[in-house]
Design a protein around this motif. Structure first.
Motif, short mmCIF file in Angstrom:
data_model
loop_
_atom_site.label_atom_id
_atom_site.label_comp_id
_atom_site.label_asym_id
_atom_site.label_seq_id
_atom_site.Cartn_x
_atom_site.Cartn_y
_atom_site.Cartn_z
N GLN A 1 0.23 -18.74 -57.01
CA GLN A 1 -0.38 -19.88 -57.35
C GLN A 1 -0.98 -19.29 -58.08
N TYR B 1 -1.17 -21.29 -61.60
CA TYR B 1 -1.64 -22.98 -62.61
C TYR B 1 -2.43 -23.10 -62.77
N LEU C 1 -1.51 -25.59 -65.95
CA LEU C 1 -2.30 -27.00 -65.95
C LEU C 1 -3.06 -27.01 -67.27
#
Length: 67
Positions: free
Chosen positions: A2, A6, A10
């Motif tokens: 994860q 991210y 992001l």
């Protein structure tokens, strides 16, 4: 896995403030902290908020608050 996803998706910037809603023990808040100006962790469980607050000094994180 994860965190890798991210990190790629992001567009975090040093002047951002991140809200970590449902922060639990602060795992994600602590991950965001070095990448942004400030992180605010919020959780409905006072026990989780207290656990996150206790971890912050041990990790040397100063730009995170928990409510």
């Amino acid at each position: 896995m994860q965190k890798t996803l991210y990190a790629r998706t992001l567009p975090l910037q040093k002047d951002f403030t991140v809200l970590d809603f449902g922060c639990g023990n602060g795992r994600w808040a602590f991950w965001f902290a070095p990448q942004v100006d400030r992180v605010i962790g919020v959780d409905l469980s006072p026990d989780m908020v207290e656990a996150a607050r206790r971890l912050a000094p041990d990790l040397g994180v100063e730009n995170v608050s928990f409510e």
